[in-house]
Design a protein around this motif. Structure first.
Motif, short mmCIF file in Angstrom:
data_model
loop_
_atom_site.label_atom_id
_atom_site.label_comp_id
_atom_site.label_asym_id
_atom_site.label_seq_id
_atom_site.Cartn_x
_atom_site.Cartn_y
_atom_site.Cartn_z
N UNK A 110 2.29 15.64 5.80
CA UNK A 110 1.68 14.37 6.17
C UNK A 110 2.44 13.21 5.54
N UNK A 111 2.38 12.06 6.18
CA UNK A 111 3.07 10.88 5.66
C UNK A 111 2.20 9.66 5.87
N UNK A 162 -1.69 3.85 8.79
CA UNK A 162 -1.61 5.07 9.59
C UNK A 162 -1.16 6.23 8.71
N UNK A 163 -1.90 7.32 8.79
CA UNK A 163 -1.52 8.56 8.12
C UNK A 163 -1.23 9.59 9.21
N UNK A 164 0.01 10.09 9.20
CA UNK A 164 0.46 11.02 10.23
C UNK A 164 0.51 12.44 9.69
N UNK A 165 0.24 13.41 10.55
CA UNK A 165 0.35 14.82 10.18
C UNK A 165 1.41 15.48 11.04
N UNK A 166 1.78 16.71 10.67
CA UNK A 166 2.82 17.45 11.39
C UNK A 166 2.19 18.63 12.12
N UNK A 167 2.60 18.78 13.35
CA UNK A 167 2.10 19.89 14.14
C UNK A 167 2.57 21.21 13.54
N UNK A 219 0.82 -1.21 0.00
CA UNK A 219 0.00 0.00 0.00
C UNK A 219 0.86 1.26 0.00
N UNK A 220 0.46 2.24 -0.80
CA UNK A 220 1.07 3.56 -0.82
C UNK A 220 -0.05 4.60 -0.85
N UNK A 221 0.30 5.86 -0.55
CA UNK A 221 -0.69 6.93 -0.51
C UNK A 221 -0.28 8.05 -1.45
N UNK A 222 -1.26 8.70 -2.04
CA UNK A 222 -1.04 9.89 -2.84
C UNK A 222 -2.11 10.91 -2.50
N UNK A 223 -1.81 12.17 -2.78
CA UNK A 223 -2.76 13.23 -2.43
C UNK A 223 -2.63 13.66 -0.98
N UNK A 224 -1.50 13.35 -0.35
CA UNK A 224 -1.30 13.73 1.04
C UNK A 224 -1.09 15.24 1.17
N UNK A 225 -1.59 15.84 2.22
CA UNK A 225 -1.32 17.26 2.42
C UNK A 225 0.13 17.49 2.85
N UNK A 226 0.56 18.72 2.82
CA UNK A 226 1.91 19.08 3.22
C UNK A 226 2.18 18.62 4.65
#
Length: 833
Positions: free
Chosen positions: A707-708, A723-728, A698-705
């Motif tokens: 995010x991973x 899991x999709x992680x965001x940055x504070x 699995x891979x992801x695309x369309x992630x916001x700035x």
């Protein structure tokens, strides 16, 4: 392999290297050095091009790794028929009794099966390079069959046991042989007995067969060790026994019966015919187990105003001619006549032998037609496991070859096992029919017309076509059980053998983790309104010799004015086979393969292609205390909005369906929940489910700035967290730049090329080595330029590319699963606060 040659000037320019630098490069080196440089480039290109070849090893490898030893045997389970019971046993057959066309089916390896599952998805995915790239039987064998050396060893063993090998599949996944009961007992260690059932005598193996352990793991199963019959689905009715109710219009009773022109009116075929979509250039194969009388087919077409179009008769090679078999000749006639009625200019190929499933095996093995209709079957629990496995394998092969298989869903409502002999009330519980329940087959159920107070018929027939229908007639679920006193309703329910296929989704589809049938339905009632058929009938009495049933128009004779009228889900398979032939013609396609992968998305996106049947049920009486019937009453299913297990997706509007046919696919991947809300700096976990049998990374695309997406993979038929992680936004950090990772942009191919060039430089004569190193150094400079210009994901600026962390907003993220060249995807929504 033909090497791939790369233009270095284009590479340099695409990577941002100076055109002036590259243009002056040849002037920097000597002629000899240029020759050496070009040689090095060629070697490096060959090395680079050879990399993917290593991953393309054949899936077909020898599997017999030890001598075929008669003293080391393995018993093969799942071959004893449930009707081969001691109370029916009449003892051994004559040792000289001949068994025709026993088939030894081979199973693919786990690696082959995974590749096959993947290919079946790709062939129905419009974005795949393998979309509708159907295989030939030989190509199938080259990827999913056994090796020629293994096949030769098995054949040698069979011949050594005295068997006559009569056919080897082009696809190298089965071999057919003939032998006596004594040879079977000697070679397979099982006796062949006679069994008496319902006044008939059949033969079957009394125990499980055994084969040498050297190749036992390759064997999927044997077919042909018994001759217990499968059921034909045609139900007969005679006009004299049909109540005078709105239902071709009879000039004697005023009752109505279906001629081909009526079917074309009711199911909206005539606009297709007017535009030239009439089956021209198409082929339909009908499966049978009897010979036929071709004159009956010609008479039917003449009486119906259809052009002459004689079927092609194909007796399976080395199979004895079964002759004209009462009960089967009627089925064969109606299947041939009504498939040709819907696609009047299609070539109809009638394939017959002593068993309809031997006919099916041959038709698939020879890829005789892209559409196959079979109106024979039995309930799931009446099949031995080996037969189920071999039928599933054959159906998968058919789909890879672009073949669509249509099958009747049964005529005993939700109690398929009670259909023959007809038991009322039912005592064996809710059961469904094979092959209709196979996920690789389209199962067709039954409806009946419900005119109410509407006017849908003319009082007289068209003089050329005998048609009298005026328009589409509303339909309900076919269920004549109450009227006839016998179980007589459209087959449907949940399979106990097959899980829910990935494509079986939509409004009304039960969340039961099972393959549900039917997929579609069409008129099936012999009483309201039955189909006219020209076939062999008993004229004066049930014991009278067979004779043509259309000697006086559609009537049996001048003295016997009854009409030969039939019904049952037998008509669904051949009539919809005709529709598929029209789809193939319209779309200029060589085949559709597994039709279900388009039908269900089409029903969701183009409902005008279907008539949703929302009334009636396929419930039948059941005996109290029997399976699924603890308190008595009935067992079955109601029709409803969307899909239901009484009529499937409903019936069809042929013109709309053919014109709206599109290749929309359903992804096997899904996520739960589909949306999550997080605060910047937090993570969201989605559960990704894979409904296929293919394993996906699995891979992801369309992630916001900022995010991973965590690394994850999901195996076939399982669920995994993603899991999709965001940055504070208060703790954003600068991304690592390319300058911090000076060698991160080098790809494995570049390293191989550099090693090759260096080796060539060292091989040069000592006095030329210095000049030889010049082009190497220049190429290194070029590649370094490429690395910096084409390199990794960092910005290379050292600045904060994301000073605010993950911005607030709502984002649609695509989760893509990759397995080799197969890709599937689903989407999730992430809202960041």
């Amino acid at each position: 392999m033909r090497p791939t040659f790369i233009s270095l000037s284009n590479l340099a320019h695409s990577c941002g290297a100076s055109a002036t630098l590259w243009g002056s490069f040849p002037n920097l080196i000597s002629r000899r050095a240029r020759v050496l440089f070009q040689s090095a480039i060629a070697v490096a290109a060959l090395l680079f091009a050879s990399l993917p070849a290593g991953a393309q090893n054949t899936l077909v490898r020898p599997r017999i790794t030890q001598p075929v030893n008669e003293n080391r045997l393995a018993v093969l389970q799942g071959h004893t028929h449930p009707l081969a019971r001691p109370q029916f046993d009449q003892g051994l057959v004559d040792p000289a009794f001949k068994l025709e066309r026993i088939s030894l089916m081979f199973q693919p390896t786990a690696e082959q099966q995974a590749a096959l599952d993947s290919l079946l998805l790709q062939q129905q995915d419009p974005s795949s390079p393998n979309f509708h790239k159907w295989l030939t039987p030989e190509e199938y064998g080259g990827r999913f069959g056994v090796s020629q050396s293994d096949l030769d060893k098995v054949i040698a063993w069979l011949q050594g046991q005295g068997f006559a090998v009569v056919e080897t599949a082009r696809s190298r996944n089965w071999v057919a042989f003939t032998g006596t009961a004594a040879q079977v007992q000697s070679a397979l260690y099982t006796e062949i007995h006679n069994y008496s059932l319902n006044g008939q005598t059949y033969f079957a193996n009394a125990g499980e067969p055994a084969v040498p352990s050297a190749f036992a793991s390759m064997v999927l199963g044997f077919r042909g060790l018994n001759n217990f019959p499968v059921k034909a689905r045609g139900l007969k009715s005679r006009e004299a026994n049909i109540p005078a109710q709105p239902k071709f219009t009879s000039d004697l009773s005023g009752n109505h019966f279906l001629a081909p022109d009526d079917f074309a009116t009711i199911y909206d075929l005539k606009p297709l015919y007017s535009s030239g979509i009439d089956g021209t250039g198409q082929k339909i194969a009908i499966m049978g187990q009897t010979n036929i009388v071709p004159a009956d087919i010609a008479t039917f077409r003449s009486r119906s105003g259809l052009p002459a179009n004689a079927p092609q008769l194909v007796l399976v090679p080395t199979s004895s001619d079964p002759g004209i078999k009462d009960g089967d000749v009627q089925e064969a006639s109606l299947d041939i006549e009504w498939s040709g009625a819907v696609a009047p200019k299609a070539a109809i190929i009638y394939v017959y032998s002593k068993n309809a499933f031997d006919s099916l095996t041959y038709a698939i093995g020879q890829s005789l037609a892209p559409v196959i209709s079979i109106s024979y079957g039995d309930c799931e629990k009446n099949w031995i496991p080996a037969d189920i496995s071999t039928l599933q394998s054959l159906a998968q092969q058919a789909n890879t070859q672009g073949i669509t298989i249509l099958a009747a869903s049964g005529d005993a409502g939700a109690a398929d096992c009670d259909g023959t002999p007809n038991t009322n009330p039912a005592v064996q519980g809710r059961t469904v029919d094979v092959p209709a329940s196979l996920p690789f087959v389209t199962g067709i159920g039954g409806t009946s017309f419900s005119e109410g107070n509407g006017t849908y018929w003319k009082a007289t027939n068209d003089p050329n076509t005998n048609g009298s229908a005026l328009s589409y007639i509303p339909e309900t679920t076919w269920n004549d059980t109450t009227n006839t006193g016998n179980l007589a309703a459209g087959g449907g329910g949940a399979s106990k053998l097959f899980p829910k296929p990935v494509w079986q989704t939509g409004t009304g589809v039960p969340n039961d983790s099972a393959r549900d049938v039917p997929d579609l339905s069409v008129n099936a009632s012999p009483g309201h309104d039955g189909y006219l058929v020209c076939t062999q009938v008993h004229d004066a009495s049930p014991t009278a010799p067979l004779t043509s049933g259309c000697q006086n128009g559609f009537r049996i004779s001048t003295t016997n004015t009854n009409l030969s009228v039939y019904g049952g889900t037998s008509f669904g398979a051949p009539t919809f086979a005709g529709i598929v032939a029209l789809i193939n013609q319209k779309t200029k396609s060589a085949g559709q393969g597994n039709l279900n992968m388009v039908l269900y998305p089409l029903a969701a996106s183009q409902p005008s292609a279907f008539h949703d049947i929302t009334a009636g049920n396929n419930s039948v009486p059941c005996a109290k205390g029997t399976p699924d019937c603890p308190n008595g009453g009935t067992i079955g299913f109601n029709a409803g909005t969307g899909y239901d297990m009484a009529t499937g997706l409903g019936s069809f509007d042929a013109t709309n369906m053919v014109n709206l046919w599109s290749f929309t696919t359903t992804s096997p991947l899904s996520a739960s929940p589909t949306m999550q809300t997080v605060t910047a700096g937090a993570s969201a976990t989605f559960q990704v489910t894979n409904a296929s049998s293919v394993n996906f990374a699995l891979t992801c695309s369309g992630l916001p700035t900022g995010a991973s997406c965590g690394a994850a993979s999901v195996n076939g038929g399982s669920t995994t967290p993603l899991m999709i992680s965001t940055t504070s936004r208060s703790a954003a950090v600068p991304p690592s730049s390319q300058k911090d990772r000076p060698f991160s942009g080098l790809r494995p191919g570049m390293l191989i090329a550099l090693l090759a060039l260096s080796a060539l430089s060292l091989l040069a004569p000592r006095r030329r080595r210095t000049s030889a190193l010049v082009p190497v150094g220049a190429l290194l400079l070029l590649l370094a330029t490429c690395v910096s210009g084409c390199g990794g994901s960092g910005s290379g600026t050292g600045k904060l590319s994301n000073p605010s962390g993950t911005p607030a907003g709502t984002y649609t993220i695509t989760v893509t699963g990759t397995s080799g060249s197969t890709t599937q995807s689903t989407t999730v929504t992430l809202q960041v606060n």
